[in-house]
Design a protein around this motif. Structure first.
Motif, PDB file in Angstrom:
ATOM      1  N   ASN A 110      57.317 -19.448 133.788  1.00  0.00           N
ATOM      2  CA  ASN A 110      57.217 -20.234 135.015  1.00  0.00           C
ATOM      3  C   ASN A 110      58.644 -20.479 135.526  1.00  0.00           C
ATOM      4  OD1 ASN A 110      57.286 -22.649 136.709  1.00  0.00           O
ATOM      5  ND2 ASN A 110      55.118 -22.854 136.210  1.00  0.00           N
ATOM      6  N   HIS A 111      58.877 -20.102 136.767  1.00  0.00           N
ATOM      7  CA  HIS A 111      60.204 -20.235 137.387  1.00  0.00           C
ATOM      8  C   HIS A 111      60.754 -21.670 137.258  1.00  0.00           C
ATOM      9  CE1 HIS A 111      63.251 -19.274 140.489  1.00  0.00           C
ATOM     10  NE2 HIS A 111      63.009 -20.477 140.982  1.00  0.00           N
ATOM     11  N   LEU A 112      59.866 -22.663 137.383  1.00  0.00           N
ATOM     12  CA  LEU A 112      60.319 -24.057 137.345  1.00  0.00           C
ATOM     13  C   LEU A 112      60.730 -24.483 135.941  1.00  0.00           C
ATOM     14  CD1 LEU A 112      57.700 -25.334 139.852  1.00  0.00           C
ATOM     15  CD2 LEU A 112      60.173 -25.293 140.188  1.00  0.00           C
ATOM     16  N   GLY A 114      62.193 -22.502 134.025  1.00  0.00           N
ATOM     17  CA  GLY A 114      63.548 -21.946 134.015  1.00  0.00           C
ATOM     18  C   GLY A 114      64.545 -22.941 134.592  1.00  0.00           C
ATOM     19  N   HIS A 115      64.243 -23.485 135.779  1.00  0.00           N
ATOM     20  CA  HIS A 115      65.171 -24.456 136.391  1.00  0.00           C
ATOM     21  C   HIS A 115      65.375 -25.674 135.486  1.00  0.00           C
ATOM     22  CE1 HIS A 115      66.307 -22.827 140.243  1.00  0.00           C
ATOM     23  NE2 HIS A 115      65.071 -22.649 140.655  1.00  0.00           N
ATOM     24  N   ILE A 116      64.292 -26.159 134.855  1.00  0.00           N
ATOM     25  CA  ILE A 116      64.400 -27.356 134.000  1.00  0.00           C
ATOM     26  C   ILE A 116      65.340 -27.093 132.816  1.00  0.00           C
ATOM     27  CG2 ILE A 116      63.100 -28.847 132.403  1.00  0.00           C
ATOM     28  CD1 ILE A 116      60.666 -28.538 134.320  1.00  0.00           C
ATOM     29  N   VAL A 141      65.386 -29.493 142.303  1.00  0.00           N
ATOM     30  CA  VAL A 141      65.438 -29.499 143.775  1.00  0.00           C
ATOM     31  C   VAL A 141      65.867 -28.131 144.283  1.00  0.00           C
ATOM     32  CG1 VAL A 141      65.712 -31.820 144.726  1.00  0.00           C
ATOM     33  CG2 VAL A 141      67.556 -30.865 143.367  1.00  0.00           C
ATOM     34  N   SER A 142      64.934 -27.459 144.972  1.00  0.00           N
ATOM     35  CA  SER A 142      65.270 -26.117 145.451  1.00  0.00           C
ATOM     36  C   SER A 142      64.686 -25.915 146.845  1.00  0.00           C
ATOM     37  CB  SER A 142      64.700 -25.087 144.477  1.00  0.00           C
ATOM     38  OG  SER A 142      63.312 -25.045 144.608  1.00  0.00           O
ATOM     39  N   GLY A 143      64.679 -24.666 147.291  1.00  0.00           N
ATOM     40  CA  GLY A 143      64.138 -24.359 148.611  1.00  0.00           C
ATOM     41  C   GLY A 143      62.621 -24.474 148.641  1.00  0.00           C
ATOM     42  N   THR A 307      71.367 -22.089 141.235  1.00  0.00           N
ATOM     43  CA  THR A 307      70.524 -21.284 142.132  1.00  0.00           C
ATOM     44  C   THR A 307      69.721 -20.308 141.268  1.00  0.00           C
ATOM     45  OG1 THR A 307      72.438 -19.899 142.450  1.00  0.00           O
ATOM     46  CG2 THR A 307      72.001 -21.475 144.175  1.00  0.00           C
ATOM     47  N   ASP A 308      68.780 -19.616 141.905  1.00  0.00           N
ATOM     48  CA  ASP A 308      67.888 -18.745 141.138  1.00  0.00           C
ATOM     49  C   ASP A 308      68.674 -17.725 140.314  1.00  0.00           C
ATOM     50  OD1 ASP A 308      65.808 -20.113 142.137  1.00  0.00           O
ATOM     51  OD2 ASP A 308      65.119 -18.549 143.511  1.00  0.00           O
ATOM     52  N   ASN A 309      68.351 -17.624 139.046  1.00  0.00           N
ATOM     53  CA  ASN A 309      69.063 -16.706 138.156  1.00  0.00           C
ATOM     54  C   ASN A 309      68.165 -16.349 136.979  1.00  0.00           C
ATOM     55  OD1 ASN A 309      69.910 -18.352 135.531  1.00  0.00           O
ATOM     56  ND2 ASN A 309      69.974 -19.733 137.292  1.00  0.00           N
TER      57      ASN A 309
END
Ligand code: KG4
Ligand code: ZN
Length: 343
Positions: A110-112, A114-116, A141-143, A307-309
């Motif tokens: 899950n992309h989120l 990843g951000h966490i 917090v993203s786009g 940012t997305d990576n």
């Protein structure tokens, strides 16, 4: 364990090699902003096509940078949700093919998540000040997303609140468009705001006093649209820096207020801010000040992990593979998170 990770959920094509201690051995990303700028937003068809052109050359470069042969990998991690279907498919089919040909396990991420986990990545220039095994609060917090999570352990993410309408990054981008700035507007608003007065215009802090962890940015957006529509071209230019500073301040106020509220209620002083908007210089500076006052341990990853990576996807994936989780070749892309991803 070391995995090859692929992220193609939106408009960045990114590939990484990451170990299970969070160390990033290689990371290569390619943004597509120049292709989407003229449309004022991301065009899914264009994003998917660009991913399909770039993904294999980027994998090749990333493995060379990591000085690894594909056989030395222990698995393949790929973002399969949430995101643009045409973009996700490119990464997913590539990951399945590598997994099948190399005989290495596959894990969809899950992309989120990843951000966490992004603030806990490590490299020669960055290491986190507390461990991912702690209990912490995460503001992503993203786009596409604005959510506040309580993370009791890796894999257990409780959504405390989320945006009811626009994401914070989306609000930045739409506001920037009103001012005639190119997409994505967030970084340009950040830059212009540096020369402006945060008190020049009184923008609403929607729902700030309500007893909720949710966010709403559509009222702020409408308020800015009304104000800007009263200005002619010359006035827009004249007030641009003040407009940016005041608009940005309204978003930062709301985000930090929610973090403060959650830290107090749950008695947690370990916090992370992550996602594209965490690159915002005002948010970073005010969050650091607040952290000092409140005695928080605050982690905001360096820009390359904000940012997305693919590094963040690799870390989430390798931790799951290490626990024995795997996905089969029937793994599909999803525009939304799975019901089991968050509690
Ligand atoms: O996480 P991300 O790279 O992609 C998504 O998953 O959405 O976030 C991109 C968002 C865009 O809306 C962009 O305008 C915003 O992050 N952003 C910023 C800044 N840098 C990127 N917003 C405000 N200030 C910045 N410095
Ligand atoms: Zn993202």
């Amino acid at each position: 364990m070391r995995v090859l990770a692929i992220e193609s959920s939106c408009d960045d094509t990114s590939v990484a090699v990451v170990s299970d201690d969070g160390s990033v051995q290689a990371l290569r990303s390619l943004a597509q902003d120049q292709f989407h700028a003229k449309f004022g937003g991301i065009v899914p068809e264009v994003a998917g096509r660009n991913h399909s052109i770039k993904i294999l050359p980027i994998i090749d470069e990333t493995l060379k940078e990591a000085k690894l042969s594909p056989q030395e990998l222990d698995g393949i991690a790929v973002t399969n949700r949430p995101g643009l279907i045409g973009s996700l498919i490119v990464g997913l089919v590539t990951a399945k093919t590598f997994s099948q040909v190399l005989g290495k396990p596959l894990i969809g991420v899950n992309h989120l998540e990843g951000h966490i986990l992004a603030p806990f990545l490590k490299d020669k220039d960055y290491s986190p000040s507390f461990s991912v095994d702690s209990e912490f609060l995460a503001l992503a917090v993203s786009g596409g997303h604005t959510s506040l999570y309580l993370v009791s352990e890796v894999g257990k993410y409780q959504v405390l609140g989320k945006t009811l309408d626009d994401a914070a990054g989306e609000a930045f981008d739409k506001f920037a468009k009103m001012l005639g700035l190119t997409f994505p507007g967030g970084p340009q608003v950040d830059l212009l705001a540096k020369g402006g007065d945060v008190k020049a215009f009184a923008f609403p802090r929607s729902m700030i006093l309500e007893d909720t962890y949710d966010f709403s940015f559509s009222g702020l957006k409408s308020s800015a649209a009304r104000l800007i529509s009263n200005f002619n071209q010359e006035q827009r230019l004249e007030h641009r820096q003040n407009l940016c500073a005041s608009f940005q301040e309204a978003i930062v106020d709301v985000l930090l207020h929610r973090m403060g509220q959650a830290s107090k209620e749950f008695g947690i002083n370990k916090l992370v801010i992550t996602g594209g908007v965490s690159a915002n210089s005002r948010l970073r500076a005010r969050a650091e000040q607040l952290a000092q006052r409140q005695k928080w341990q605050l982690l905001i990853p360096p820009m390359r992990y904000c940012t997305d990576n693919a590094a963040m996807i690799g870390y989430a994936g390798v931790l799951r593979l290490a626990k024995g989780e795997r996905h089969g070749l029937d793994l599909g892309p999803s525009p939304q998170s799975w019901a089991t991803d968050f509690v």
